[in-house]
Design a protein around this motif. Structure first.
Motif, mmCIF file in Angstrom:
data_model
loop_
_atom_site.group_PDB
_atom_site.id
_atom_site.type_symbol
_atom_site.label_atom_id
_atom_site.label_comp_id
_atom_site.label_asym_id
_atom_site.label_seq_id
_atom_site.Cartn_x
_atom_site.Cartn_y
_atom_site.Cartn_z
ATOM 1 N N ARG A 4 0.641 -1.292 -0.097
ATOM 2 C CA ARG A 4 0.169 -0.151 0.006
ATOM 3 C C ARG A 4 0.757 1.274 -0.112
ATOM 4 N NH1 ARG A 4 -3.558 -1.238 5.423
ATOM 5 N NH2 ARG A 4 -3.449 -3.249 4.281
ATOM 6 N N LEU A 5 0.211 2.273 -0.338
ATOM 7 C CA LEU A 5 1.063 3.774 -0.425
ATOM 8 C C LEU A 5 0.113 4.697 0.037
ATOM 9 C CD1 LEU A 5 2.572 3.606 -4.204
ATOM 10 C CD2 LEU A 5 3.865 3.196 -1.943
ATOM 11 N N ARG A 6 0.720 5.652 0.751
ATOM 12 C CA ARG A 6 -0.052 6.745 1.479
ATOM 13 C C ARG A 6 1.082 7.906 1.031
ATOM 14 N NH1 ARG A 6 -4.111 7.330 4.861
ATOM 15 N NH2 ARG A 6 -3.585 5.282 5.868
ATOM 16 N N GLY A 7 0.209 8.959 0.319
ATOM 17 C CA GLY A 7 1.273 9.996 -0.151
ATOM 18 C C GLY A 7 0.440 11.015 -0.472
ATOM 19 N N THR A 8 1.062 11.659 -1.584
ATOM 20 C CA THR A 8 0.626 12.991 -2.582
ATOM 21 C C THR A 8 0.226 12.614 -3.851
ATOM 22 O OG1 THR A 8 1.454 14.394 -0.878
ATOM 23 C CG2 THR A 8 0.663 15.156 -3.064
ATOM 24 N N LEU A 9 -0.727 12.792 -4.659
ATOM 25 C CA LEU A 9 -0.839 12.361 -5.756
ATOM 26 C C LEU A 9 -0.298 13.487 -6.624
ATOM 27 C CD1 LEU A 9 -2.238 10.625 -8.077
ATOM 28 C CD2 LEU A 9 -4.487 11.956 -7.833
ATOM 29 N N LEU A 10 0.574 13.222 -7.288
ATOM 30 C CA LEU A 10 1.521 14.220 -8.413
ATOM 31 C C LEU A 10 0.756 14.415 -9.726
ATOM 32 C CD1 LEU A 10 5.183 13.635 -7.518
ATOM 33 C CD2 LEU A 10 3.526 15.011 -6.335
ATOM 34 N N GLU A 11 0.476 13.245 -10.441
ATOM 35 C CA GLU A 11 0.115 13.189 -11.503
ATOM 36 C C GLU A 11 -1.023 12.338 -11.898
ATOM 37 O OE1 GLU A 11 3.228 12.709 -14.604
ATOM 38 O OE2 GLU A 11 4.711 13.773 -13.410
ATOM 39 N N LYS A 12 -1.872 12.596 -12.717
ATOM 40 C CA LYS A 12 -2.877 11.451 -13.052
ATOM 41 C C LYS A 12 -3.211 11.474 -14.642
ATOM 42 C CE LYS A 12 -7.314 12.071 -11.165
ATOM 43 N NZ LYS A 12 -8.457 12.038 -10.537
ATOM 44 N N GLN A 13 -2.390 10.627 -15.353
ATOM 45 C CA GLN A 13 -2.687 10.556 -16.922
ATOM 46 C C GLN A 13 -3.196 9.078 -17.032
ATOM 47 O OE1 GLN A 13 -2.680 12.920 -18.956
ATOM 48 N NE2 GLN A 13 -3.066 11.758 -20.787
ATOM 49 N N PRO A 14 -4.346 8.998 -17.164
ATOM 50 C CA PRO A 14 -4.981 7.537 -17.392
ATOM 51 C C PRO A 14 -4.390 6.874 -18.631
ATOM 52 C CG PRO A 14 -6.808 9.070 -17.135
ATOM 53 C CD PRO A 14 -5.526 9.878 -17.053
ATOM 54 N N PRO A 15 -3.944 5.628 -18.370
ATOM 55 C CA PRO A 15 -4.207 5.027 -17.013
ATOM 56 C C PRO A 15 -3.054 4.987 -15.886
ATOM 57 C CG PRO A 15 -3.263 3.266 -18.881
ATOM 58 C CD PRO A 15 -3.262 4.760 -19.351
ATOM 59 N N TRP A 16 -2.118 5.905 -16.115
ATOM 60 C CA TRP A 16 -1.162 6.108 -15.283
ATOM 61 C C TRP A 16 -1.370 7.057 -14.132
ATOM 62 C CZ3 TRP A 16 3.263 2.922 -16.044
ATOM 63 C CH2 TRP A 16 3.304 2.130 -16.997
ATOM 64 N N VAL A 24 9.889 10.003 -2.723
ATOM 65 C CA VAL A 24 10.044 9.193 -3.787
ATOM 66 C C VAL A 24 8.707 9.336 -4.626
ATOM 67 C CG1 VAL A 24 10.502 6.756 -4.472
ATOM 68 C CG2 VAL A 24 11.423 7.831 -2.351
ATOM 69 N N GLY A 25 8.890 9.209 -5.889
ATOM 70 C CA GLY A 25 7.625 9.022 -6.553
ATOM 71 C C GLY A 25 7.563 7.894 -7.309
ATOM 72 N N TYR A 26 6.409 7.233 -6.831
ATOM 73 C CA TYR A 26 5.895 5.816 -7.501
ATOM 74 C C TYR A 26 5.034 6.004 -8.544
ATOM 75 C CZ TYR A 26 7.865 4.012 -3.133
ATOM 76 O OH TYR A 26 8.662 3.704 -1.959
ATOM 77 N N GLU A 27 5.352 5.337 -9.785
ATOM 78 C CA GLU A 27 4.601 5.328 -10.903
ATOM 79 C C GLU A 27 3.859 4.087 -11.022
ATOM 80 O OE1 GLU A 27 6.258 4.430 -15.192
ATOM 81 O OE2 GLU A 27 5.717 6.642 -15.299
ATOM 82 N N LEU A 28 2.517 4.205 -11.054
ATOM 83 C CA LEU A 28 1.503 3.137 -10.970
ATOM 84 C C LEU A 28 0.624 2.975 -12.128
ATOM 85 C CD1 LEU A 28 1.387 4.500 -7.874
ATOM 86 C CD2 LEU A 28 0.574 2.419 -7.289
ATOM 87 N N GLU A 29 0.107 1.818 -12.379
ATOM 88 C CA GLU A 29 -0.965 1.738 -13.360
ATOM 89 C C GLU A 29 -2.266 1.567 -12.566
ATOM 90 O OE1 GLU A 29 -2.247 0.252 -17.967
ATOM 91 O OE2 GLU A 29 -0.287 -0.495 -16.668
ATOM 92 N N ALA A 30 -3.411 1.970 -13.138
ATOM 93 C CA ALA A 30 -4.740 1.821 -12.312
ATOM 94 C C ALA A 30 -5.760 1.693 -13.137
ATOM 95 C CB ALA A 30 -4.940 3.071 -11.350
ATOM 96 N N SER A 31 -6.689 0.840 -12.819
ATOM 97 C CA SER A 31 -8.008 1.130 -13.555
ATOM 98 C C SER A 31 -8.814 2.122 -13.474
ATOM 99 C CB SER A 31 -9.067 -0.135 -13.031
ATOM 100 O OG SER A 31 -9.643 0.211 -11.898
ATOM 101 N N MET A 32 -9.782 2.413 -14.626
ATOM 102 C CA MET A 32 -10.531 3.657 -14.808
ATOM 103 C C MET A 32 -11.339 3.712 -13.361
ATOM 104 S SD MET A 32 -9.316 5.436 -16.934
ATOM 105 C CE MET A 32 -10.436 6.662 -16.347
ATOM 106 N N THR A 33 -11.854 2.545 -12.759
ATOM 107 C CA THR A 33 -12.599 2.490 -11.712
ATOM 108 C C THR A 33 -11.992 3.531 -10.632
ATOM 109 O OG1 THR A 33 -13.664 0.520 -12.176
ATOM 110 C CG2 THR A 33 -13.795 1.244 -10.009
ATOM 111 N N LEU A 60 3.984 -1.529 -10.878
ATOM 112 C CA LEU A 60 3.165 -1.390 -9.783
ATOM 113 C C LEU A 60 2.042 -1.032 -10.204
ATOM 114 C CD1 LEU A 60 3.340 -1.388 -6.589
ATOM 115 C CD2 LEU A 60 3.961 0.970 -6.779
ATOM 116 N N TYR A 61 0.643 -1.562 -9.586
ATOM 117 C CA TYR A 61 -0.591 -1.293 -9.676
ATOM 118 C C TYR A 61 -1.292 -0.756 -8.697
ATOM 119 C CZ TYR A 61 0.647 -4.333 -13.930
ATOM 120 O OH TYR A 61 0.910 -4.885 -15.119
ATOM 121 N N GLY A 62 -2.248 0.088 -8.699
ATOM 122 C CA GLY A 62 -2.752 0.826 -7.736
ATOM 123 C C GLY A 62 -4.388 0.580 -7.795
ATOM 124 N N PHE A 63 -4.930 0.506 -6.394
ATOM 125 C CA PHE A 63 -6.438 0.196 -6.420
ATOM 126 C C PHE A 63 -6.945 1.032 -5.310
ATOM 127 C CE2 PHE A 63 -4.070 -3.542 -7.653
ATOM 128 C CZ PHE A 63 -4.534 -3.968 -9.005
#
Length: 204
Positions: A4-16, A24-33, A60-63
Protein backbone atom coordinates in the motif's frame (compact mmCIF):
# COMPACT_ATOMS: atom_id res chain seq x y z
CA UNK A 1 6.17 -6.66 -1.71
CA UNK A 2 4.76 -3.13 -1.74
CA UNK A 3 1.26 -3.57 -0.33
CA UNK A 4 0.00 0.00 0.00
CA UNK A 5 1.01 3.61 -0.48
CA UNK A 6 -0.02 6.76 1.35
CA UNK A 7 1.25 10.03 -0.08
CA UNK A 8 0.49 12.88 -2.45
CA UNK A 9 -0.98 12.39 -5.90
CA UNK A 10 1.41 14.18 -8.25
CA UNK A 11 0.12 13.17 -11.67
CA UNK A 12 -2.95 11.46 -13.07
CA UNK A 13 -2.76 10.65 -16.76
CA UNK A 14 -5.00 7.62 -17.41
CA UNK A 15 -4.17 4.84 -17.06
CA UNK A 16 -1.08 6.08 -15.18
CA UNK A 17 -0.59 7.97 -11.95
CA UNK A 18 2.37 9.07 -9.83
CA UNK A 19 2.25 9.14 -6.03
CA UNK A 20 4.98 10.80 -3.99
CA UNK A 21 5.82 9.09 -0.71
CA UNK A 22 8.59 10.57 1.46
CA UNK A 23 10.17 12.24 -1.55
CA UNK A 24 10.00 9.18 -3.81
CA UNK A 25 7.65 9.20 -6.80
CA UNK A 26 5.97 5.83 -7.43
CA UNK A 27 4.57 5.30 -10.92
CA UNK A 28 1.53 3.03 -10.98
CA UNK A 29 -1.05 1.88 -13.45
CA UNK A 30 -4.65 1.80 -12.28
CA UNK A 31 -8.08 0.89 -13.57
CA UNK A 32 -10.51 3.59 -14.59
CA UNK A 33 -12.66 2.60 -11.63
CA UNK A 34 -9.84 3.63 -9.31
CA UNK A 35 -8.80 6.71 -11.30
CA UNK A 36 -12.31 8.15 -11.23
CA UNK A 37 -12.40 7.67 -7.44
CA UNK A 38 -9.13 9.52 -6.82
CA UNK A 39 -8.85 13.21 -5.88
CA UNK A 40 -7.07 15.81 -8.00
CA UNK A 41 -3.31 16.34 -8.28
CA UNK A 42 -1.68 17.66 -5.13
CA UNK A 43 -4.18 15.93 -2.85
CA UNK A 44 -3.37 13.18 -0.31
CA UNK A 45 -4.14 9.68 -1.50
CA UNK A 46 -4.11 6.12 -0.17
CA UNK A 47 -3.83 3.12 -2.50
CA UNK A 48 -3.67 -0.63 -2.13
CA UNK A 49 -1.00 -1.96 -4.45
CA UNK A 50 0.20 -5.08 -6.19
CA UNK A 51 3.77 -5.47 -7.43
CA UNK A 52 4.55 -7.62 -10.47
CA UNK A 53 8.23 -8.52 -10.80
CA UNK A 54 9.50 -9.41 -14.26
CA UNK A 55 13.00 -9.98 -15.56
CA UNK A 56 13.00 -6.57 -17.23
CA UNK A 57 10.81 -4.48 -14.90
CA UNK A 58 9.05 -4.08 -11.58
CA UNK A 59 5.46 -3.03 -12.33
CA UNK A 60 3.21 -1.48 -9.70
CA UNK A 61 -0.59 -1.42 -9.86
CA UNK A 62 -2.80 0.74 -7.65
CA UNK A 63 -6.34 0.19 -6.37
CA UNK A 64 -8.73 2.43 -4.45
CA UNK A 65 -10.28 -0.55 -2.63
CA UNK A 66 -8.87 -3.75 -1.20
CA UNK A 67 -11.68 -5.69 -2.90
CA UNK A 68 -10.61 -4.42 -6.31
CA UNK A 69 -7.07 -5.59 -5.63
CA UNK A 70 -8.42 -8.97 -4.47
CA UNK A 71 -10.29 -9.35 -7.75
CA UNK A 72 -7.20 -8.29 -9.73
CA UNK A 73 -5.15 -10.95 -7.94
CA UNK A 74 -7.81 -13.57 -8.61
CA UNK A 75 -8.03 -12.62 -12.28
CA UNK A 76 -4.31 -12.94 -12.97
CA UNK A 77 -4.45 -16.51 -11.65
CA UNK A 78 -6.83 -17.45 -14.46
CA UNK A 79 -5.13 -19.12 -17.40
CA UNK A 80 -4.47 -16.58 -20.14
CA UNK A 81 -5.28 -13.49 -18.04
CA UNK A 82 -2.30 -11.20 -17.46
CA UNK A 83 -2.11 -7.93 -15.51
CA UNK A 84 -2.94 -5.81 -18.57
CA UNK A 85 -6.14 -7.72 -19.37
CA UNK A 86 -7.12 -7.89 -15.68
CA UNK A 87 -6.82 -4.11 -15.46
CA UNK A 88 -8.89 -3.68 -18.62
CA UNK A 89 -11.62 -5.86 -17.10
CA UNK A 90 -11.61 -3.79 -13.91
CA UNK A 91 -11.76 -0.60 -15.98
CA UNK A 92 -14.89 -1.79 -17.72
CA UNK A 93 -16.82 -2.93 -14.65
CA UNK A 94 -16.53 -2.83 -10.88
CA UNK A 95 -16.40 -5.84 -8.57
CA UNK A 96 -20.17 -6.12 -8.20
CA UNK A 97 -20.79 -6.05 -11.94
CA UNK A 98 -18.09 -8.63 -12.65
CA UNK A 99 -19.36 -10.99 -9.96
CA UNK A 100 -22.89 -10.71 -11.36
CA UNK A 101 -21.60 -11.55 -14.85
CA UNK A 102 -19.87 -14.66 -13.53
CA UNK A 103 -22.71 -15.87 -11.32
CA UNK A 104 -25.30 -15.23 -14.05
CA UNK A 105 -23.18 -16.71 -16.86
CA UNK A 106 -23.38 -13.39 -18.71
CA UNK A 107 -20.93 -14.12 -21.49
CA UNK A 108 -22.31 -11.32 -23.66
CA UNK A 109 -21.40 -8.60 -21.14
CA UNK A 110 -17.90 -10.00 -20.61
CA UNK A 111 -17.16 -10.14 -24.34
CA UNK A 112 -17.77 -6.37 -24.58
CA UNK A 113 -14.52 -5.89 -22.66
CA UNK A 114 -11.30 -5.44 -24.71
CA UNK A 115 -9.38 -8.66 -25.20
CA UNK A 116 -12.20 -10.87 -23.89
CA UNK A 117 -13.57 -13.22 -26.52
CA UNK A 118 -16.16 -15.93 -26.01
CA UNK A 119 -13.64 -18.59 -24.97
CA UNK A 120 -11.95 -16.23 -22.49
CA UNK A 121 -15.35 -15.24 -21.07
CA UNK A 122 -16.30 -18.89 -20.62
CA UNK A 123 -12.98 -19.59 -18.91
CA UNK A 124 -13.47 -16.61 -16.58
CA UNK A 125 -16.91 -17.85 -15.58
CA UNK A 126 -15.72 -21.40 -14.95
CA UNK A 127 -12.56 -20.51 -13.04
CA UNK A 128 -13.88 -17.51 -11.10
CA UNK A 129 -17.26 -18.84 -9.93
CA UNK A 130 -15.89 -20.61 -6.85
CA UNK A 131 -13.65 -17.75 -5.75
CA UNK A 132 -16.36 -15.32 -4.59
CA UNK A 133 -18.02 -16.80 -1.47
CA UNK A 134 -15.47 -15.35 0.97
CA UNK A 135 -16.22 -11.84 -0.36
CA UNK A 136 -19.88 -11.96 0.68
CA UNK A 137 -20.68 -9.19 3.14
CA UNK A 138 -17.65 -7.16 2.15
CA UNK A 139 -18.28 -3.41 2.64
CA UNK A 140 -16.64 -2.68 -0.70
CA UNK A 141 -18.98 -4.99 -2.56
CA UNK A 142 -22.03 -3.81 -0.76
CA UNK A 143 -21.12 -0.19 -1.57
CA UNK A 144 -20.79 -0.45 -4.81
CA UNK A 145 -1.72 -8.70 -20.84
CA UNK A 146 1.31 -9.43 -20.08
CA UNK A 147 3.06 -6.14 -19.41
CA UNK A 148 2.92 -2.39 -19.45
CA UNK A 149 4.41 0.09 -21.91
CA UNK A 150 7.82 1.38 -20.88
CA UNK A 151 6.68 4.98 -20.62
CA UNK A 152 3.40 6.71 -19.92
CA UNK A 153 1.76 8.82 -22.62
CA UNK A 154 2.33 12.53 -22.17
CA UNK A 155 -0.64 14.79 -21.46
CA UNK A 156 -1.94 16.59 -24.53
CA UNK A 157 -4.20 19.10 -22.73
CA UNK A 158 -6.96 17.61 -24.91
CA UNK A 159 -9.25 15.43 -22.73
CA UNK A 160 -10.71 13.54 -25.71
CA UNK A 161 -7.27 12.80 -27.18
CA UNK A 162 -6.00 11.69 -23.78
CA UNK A 163 -9.08 9.52 -23.33
CA UNK A 164 -8.56 7.88 -26.71
CA UNK A 165 -4.91 7.14 -25.90
CA UNK A 166 -5.92 5.65 -22.56
CA UNK A 167 -8.56 3.41 -24.15
CA UNK A 168 -6.01 2.15 -26.67
CA UNK A 169 -3.58 1.41 -23.82
CA UNK A 170 -6.35 -0.62 -22.14
CA UNK A 171 -6.61 -2.83 -25.21
CA UNK A 172 -9.23 -1.22 -27.47
CA UNK A 173 -8.35 -0.76 -31.13
CA UNK A 174 -7.92 2.89 -32.21
CA UNK A 175 -11.00 2.79 -34.44
CA UNK A 176 -13.07 1.26 -31.63
CA UNK A 177 -11.79 3.81 -29.11
CA UNK A 178 -12.70 6.65 -31.48
CA UNK A 179 -16.18 5.20 -31.95
CA UNK A 180 -16.67 4.89 -28.18
CA UNK A 181 -15.80 8.56 -27.73
CA UNK A 182 -17.87 9.84 -30.64
CA UNK A 183 -20.45 12.35 -29.49
CA UNK A 184 -19.17 12.66 -25.93
CA UNK A 185 -18.71 16.15 -24.56
CA UNK A 186 -15.16 17.46 -24.11
CA UNK A 187 -15.98 19.08 -20.79
CA UNK A 188 -14.82 17.28 -17.69
CA UNK A 189 -11.74 15.29 -16.79
CA UNK A 190 -10.13 12.70 -19.01
CA UNK A 191 -11.03 9.91 -16.60
CA UNK A 192 -14.70 11.01 -16.53
CA UNK A 193 -14.83 10.91 -20.33
CA UNK A 194 -13.25 7.44 -20.36
CA UNK A 195 -15.69 6.17 -17.76
CA UNK A 196 -18.60 7.48 -19.85
CA UNK A 197 -17.19 5.74 -22.93
CA UNK A 198 -16.78 2.46 -21.07
CA UNK A 199 -20.30 2.68 -19.68
CA UNK A 200 -21.65 3.28 -23.17
CA UNK A 201 -19.63 0.33 -24.54
CA UNK A 202 -20.93 -2.10 -21.90
CA UNK A 203 -24.49 -0.91 -22.34
CA UNK A 204 -24.31 -1.33 -26.09
Amino acid sequence: MIGRLRGTLLEKQPPWLVVEVAGVGYELEASMTTLVALPGSGEPVFLYTHLVVRDDAHLLYGFARAQERDLFRALIKVNGIGPRLALAILSGMDEDAFIRCVLEDDIKALTRLPGVGKKTAERLIIEMRDRFPHWEGSPGLEASAAGLPATAPLPTQDPLADAEAALVSLGYKPTEAARMLSGLEEEGSTEAIIKAALTRRLAG
